[in-house]
Design a protein around this motif. Structure first.
Motif, PDB file in Angstrom:
ATOM      1  N   PHE A 251      10.342-111.690  26.211  1.00  0.00           N
ATOM      2  CA  PHE A 251       9.776-111.561  27.161  1.00  0.00           C
ATOM      3  C   PHE A 251       8.855-110.444  27.897  1.00  0.00           C
ATOM      4  CE2 PHE A 251      10.794-115.568  28.764  1.00  0.00           C
ATOM      5  CZ  PHE A 251       9.905-116.335  28.916  1.00  0.00           C
ATOM      6  N   ASP A 252       9.698-109.451  27.091  1.00  0.00           N
ATOM      7  CA  ASP A 252       9.145-107.987  27.239  1.00  0.00           C
ATOM      8  C   ASP A 252       8.052-107.324  26.592  1.00  0.00           C
ATOM      9  OD1 ASP A 252      10.084-107.024  29.644  1.00  0.00           O
ATOM     10  OD2 ASP A 252      11.959-106.700  28.636  1.00  0.00           O
ATOM     11  N   ALA A 253       8.433-108.169  24.989  1.00  0.00           N
ATOM     12  CA  ALA A 253       7.905-108.121  23.583  1.00  0.00           C
ATOM     13  C   ALA A 253       6.616-109.164  23.903  1.00  0.00           C
ATOM     14  CB  ALA A 253       8.380-108.539  22.609  1.00  0.00           C
ATOM     15  N   LEU A 254       6.714-110.869  24.115  1.00  0.00           N
ATOM     16  CA  LEU A 254       5.584-111.110  24.471  1.00  0.00           C
ATOM     17  C   LEU A 254       4.505-110.521  25.148  1.00  0.00           C
ATOM     18  CD1 LEU A 254       7.145-115.076  23.939  1.00  0.00           C
ATOM     19  CD2 LEU A 254       6.366-113.969  22.547  1.00  0.00           C
ATOM     20  N   ARG A 255       5.260-110.136  25.983  1.00  0.00           N
ATOM     21  CA  ARG A 255       4.267-109.666  27.318  1.00  0.00           C
ATOM     22  C   ARG A 255       2.899-108.754  26.562  1.00  0.00           C
ATOM     23  NH1 ARG A 255       7.374-111.063  31.576  1.00  0.00           N
ATOM     24  NH2 ARG A 255       8.848-108.940  30.815  1.00  0.00           N
ATOM     25  N   LYS A 256       3.198-108.407  25.858  1.00  0.00           N
ATOM     26  CA  LYS A 256       2.586-106.541  25.442  1.00  0.00           C
ATOM     27  C   LYS A 256       1.455-108.039  24.403  1.00  0.00           C
ATOM     28  CE  LYS A 256       6.103-103.224  25.034  1.00  0.00           C
ATOM     29  NZ  LYS A 256       6.883-102.804  24.326  1.00  0.00           N
ATOM     30  N   LYS A 257       1.568-108.654  24.788  1.00  0.00           N
ATOM     31  CA  LYS A 257       0.878-109.880  23.108  1.00  0.00           C
ATOM     32  C   LYS A 257      -0.460-110.607  23.669  1.00  0.00           C
ATOM     33  CE  LYS A 257       2.973-108.187  19.520  1.00  0.00           C
ATOM     34  NZ  LYS A 257       2.017-107.054  18.719  1.00  0.00           N
ATOM     35  N   GLN A 258      -0.007-110.664  25.232  1.00  0.00           N
ATOM     36  CA  GLN A 258      -0.884-111.532  26.061  1.00  0.00           C
ATOM     37  C   GLN A 258      -2.354-111.255  26.063  1.00  0.00           C
ATOM     38  OE1 GLN A 258       0.566-112.552  30.350  1.00  0.00           O
ATOM     39  NE2 GLN A 258       1.007-110.385  30.306  1.00  0.00           N
ATOM     40  N   SER A 259      -3.017-111.948  25.137  1.00  0.00           N
ATOM     41  CA  SER A 259      -4.639-112.345  25.461  1.00  0.00           C
ATOM     42  C   SER A 259      -5.132-113.217  26.568  1.00  0.00           C
ATOM     43  CB  SER A 259      -4.912-112.332  24.495  1.00  0.00           C
ATOM     44  OG  SER A 259      -4.777-113.988  23.803  1.00  0.00           O
ATOM     45  N   GLU A 260      -6.458-113.423  26.721  1.00  0.00           N
ATOM     46  CA  GLU A 260      -7.751-114.311  27.525  1.00  0.00           C
ATOM     47  C   GLU A 260      -6.623-116.286  27.511  1.00  0.00           C
ATOM     48  OE1 GLU A 260     -11.510-116.602  27.899  1.00  0.00           O
ATOM     49  OE2 GLU A 260     -10.929-114.699  26.433  1.00  0.00           O
ATOM     50  N   LYS A 261      -6.278-116.242  26.318  1.00  0.00           N
ATOM     51  CA  LYS A 261      -5.637-117.533  25.739  1.00  0.00           C
ATOM     52  C   LYS A 261      -3.892-117.732  25.253  1.00  0.00           C
ATOM     53  CE  LYS A 261      -9.325-119.597  23.774  1.00  0.00           C
ATOM     54  NZ  LYS A 261     -10.224-120.025  22.815  1.00  0.00           N
ATOM     55  N   PHE A 262      -3.175-116.380  26.291  1.00  0.00           N
ATOM     56  CA  PHE A 262      -1.965-116.534  25.888  1.00  0.00           C
ATOM     57  C   PHE A 262      -1.229-115.647  26.993  1.00  0.00           C
ATOM     58  CE2 PHE A 262       2.009-114.236  24.120  1.00  0.00           C
ATOM     59  CZ  PHE A 262       3.130-115.672  23.610  1.00  0.00           C
ATOM     60  N   LYS A 263      -1.100-116.412  28.019  1.00  0.00           N
ATOM     61  CA  LYS A 263      -0.354-115.663  29.041  1.00  0.00           C
ATOM     62  C   LYS A 263       1.366-115.856  29.401  1.00  0.00           C
ATOM     63  CE  LYS A 263      -4.855-114.730  30.663  1.00  0.00           C
ATOM     64  NZ  LYS A 263      -5.115-113.300  30.153  1.00  0.00           N
ATOM     65  N   VAL A 264       1.593-115.173  30.028  1.00  0.00           N
ATOM     66  CA  VAL A 264       3.279-114.951  30.039  1.00  0.00           C
ATOM     67  C   VAL A 264       3.289-114.563  31.511  1.00  0.00           C
ATOM     68  CG1 VAL A 264       5.522-113.644  29.608  1.00  0.00           C
ATOM     69  CG2 VAL A 264       3.646-113.928  27.700  1.00  0.00           C
ATOM     70  N   LYS A 265       3.845-115.559  31.837  1.00  0.00           N
ATOM     71  CA  LYS A 265       5.164-115.602  33.417  1.00  0.00           C
ATOM     72  C   LYS A 265       6.725-116.138  33.717  1.00  0.00           C
ATOM     73  CE  LYS A 265       3.843-115.915  38.143  1.00  0.00           C
ATOM     74  NZ  LYS A 265       3.158-116.733  39.640  1.00  0.00           N
ATOM     75  N   GLU A 266       7.371-114.974  33.267  1.00  0.00           N
ATOM     76  CA  GLU A 266       8.694-115.395  33.074  1.00  0.00           C
ATOM     77  C   GLU A 266       8.900-116.423  33.487  1.00  0.00           C
ATOM     78  OE1 GLU A 266      13.142-113.255  31.591  1.00  0.00           O
ATOM     79  OE2 GLU A 266      11.274-112.132  31.784  1.00  0.00           O
ATOM     80  N   PRO A 267       9.320-117.844  33.671  1.00  0.00           N
ATOM     81  CA  PRO A 267       9.939-118.213  31.996  1.00  0.00           C
ATOM     82  C   PRO A 267       9.193-118.643  31.852  1.00  0.00           C
ATOM     83  CG  PRO A 267      11.008-119.233  34.329  1.00  0.00           C
ATOM     84  CD  PRO A 267      10.293-118.267  34.656  1.00  0.00           C
ATOM     85  N   TYR A 268       7.988-118.487  31.909  1.00  0.00           N
ATOM     86  CA  TYR A 268       6.373-119.369  31.136  1.00  0.00           C
ATOM     87  C   TYR A 268       6.282-119.361  30.050  1.00  0.00           C
ATOM     88  CZ  TYR A 268       8.418-123.576  34.990  1.00  0.00           C
ATOM     89  OH  TYR A 268       9.518-123.940  35.455  1.00  0.00           O
ATOM     90  N   VAL A 269       5.004-119.506  29.220  1.00  0.00           N
ATOM     91  CA  VAL A 269       4.296-118.923  28.205  1.00  0.00           C
ATOM     92  C   VAL A 269       3.183-119.946  28.220  1.00  0.00           C
ATOM     93  CG1 VAL A 269       3.563-118.744  26.294  1.00  0.00           C
ATOM     94  CG2 VAL A 269       6.196-117.940  27.028  1.00  0.00           C
ATOM     95  N   TYR A 270       1.865-119.251  29.058  1.00  0.00           N
ATOM     96  CA  TYR A 270       1.193-120.565  29.045  1.00  0.00           C
ATOM     97  C   TYR A 270      -0.409-120.048  28.034  1.00  0.00           C
ATOM     98  CZ  TYR A 270       2.339-120.822  33.314  1.00  0.00           C
ATOM     99  OH  TYR A 270       2.887-121.079  34.508  1.00  0.00           O
TER     100      TYR A 270
END
Length: 274
Positions: A251-270
């Motif tokens: 999740f730490d790595a995924l949060r660094k990839k967030q964009s307008e169409k890719f949101k991370v709020k553990e435990p969810y990815v939107y």
């Protein structure tokens, strides 16, 4: 875990007619931006008698691909909204690709190479089977709604290389996140014997990762799709590398990839797909 979404988008990225039924067998294709050509053993669409020994020509025009299929007759299609690993590819090589899109969706390929300025993706021994929710009006909604209920994915070999960490695309997010979680370094990552099963909105994923540190990765969680909003939601319950939990690091790595169409709020990815 956005790899799950990219697989769905691989199937659902077209803007063809919503009642589209296609059967394509034995397709081999080579592409160098902006044109490509290939051949297939057979092709049929919406009940039109199958064409045997067909030739396929593809040309990228602005944000779409114009596809001409010729045999005893010529059919033309247009592909819009393709994911970046296709749309931005500088070269593509596909061998023995098969697609059956009818009441369900099934595709397979012996090998596929997709190369762009930002990333390279290689697939070997790839197959995907999904339900198709015909209660939905649009084809993308039909397939996404169906796939999050029942899907089987297999890949003998999956490898990706992100050339720019700031431009890593959907297809490299999982391997990039795992790489960061496991070894804290960047490089080529291969996932062998990748298996993904989805049933009733629950997913289970496992694969053998070969990176600086190698081992078995497993993950489980759930998926849902809101057709009205065009949002795919993943709940990642756990990610393990061998017996160690790496969920937080992923999740730490995924949060660094967030964009307008890719949101991370553990435990969810939107993931916004429209």
């Amino acid at each position: 875990m956005k790899t799950i979404a990219m697989v769905l988008l691989l199937v659902t990225s077209s803007a063809f007619a919503e009642n589209l039924n296609v059967n394509l067998q034995g397709f081999n294709f080579n592409y160098s931006d902006p044109k490509g050509s290939g051949s297939a053993d057979s092709f049929s669409r919406n009940g039109v008698p199958s064409l045997a020994g067909v030739n396929v020509a593809v040309e990228k025009i602005d944000t779409a691909f114009k596809i001409s299929v010729s045999g005893t007759e010529t059919q033309e299609l247009e592909l819009k909204g393709a994911p970046d690993f296709i749309m931005k590819a500088q070269s593509m090589d596909i061998s023995n690709f098969n697609l059956d899109l009818s009441s369900s969706a099934s595709l397979s390929m012996d090998e596929g190479d997709f190369n762009s300025k930002s990333s390279d993706l290689k697939l070997k021994g790839f197959s995907l089977d999904c339900e198709r929710d015909l209660a939905q009006n649009k084809i993308m909604d039909q397939l996404l709604s169906g796939c999050v209920q029942k899907m089987t994915l297999r890949s003998a070999d999956f490898s990706s290389t992100a050339h720019s960490s700031r431009e890593a695309r959907a297809l490299t997010l999982l391997t990039d996140a795992l790489e960061k979680a496991i070894s804290q370094t960047r490089g080529d990552t291969r996932v062998k014997s990748l298996k993904l099963n989805v049933s009733g909105g629950k997913y289970n994923l496992e694969g053998n990762v070969q990176a600086q540190v190698s081992g078995k990765v497993t993950s489980d969680g759930s998926l849902s799709y809101d057709a009205a909003a065009g949002i795919l939601t993943l709940k990642i319950s756990s990610v393990k590398f061998s017996i160690l939990s790496v969920t937080t690091k992923v999740f730490d790595a995924l949060r660094k990839k967030q964009s307008e169409k890719f949101k991370v709020k553990e435990p969810y990815v939107y993931i916004t797909v429209k």
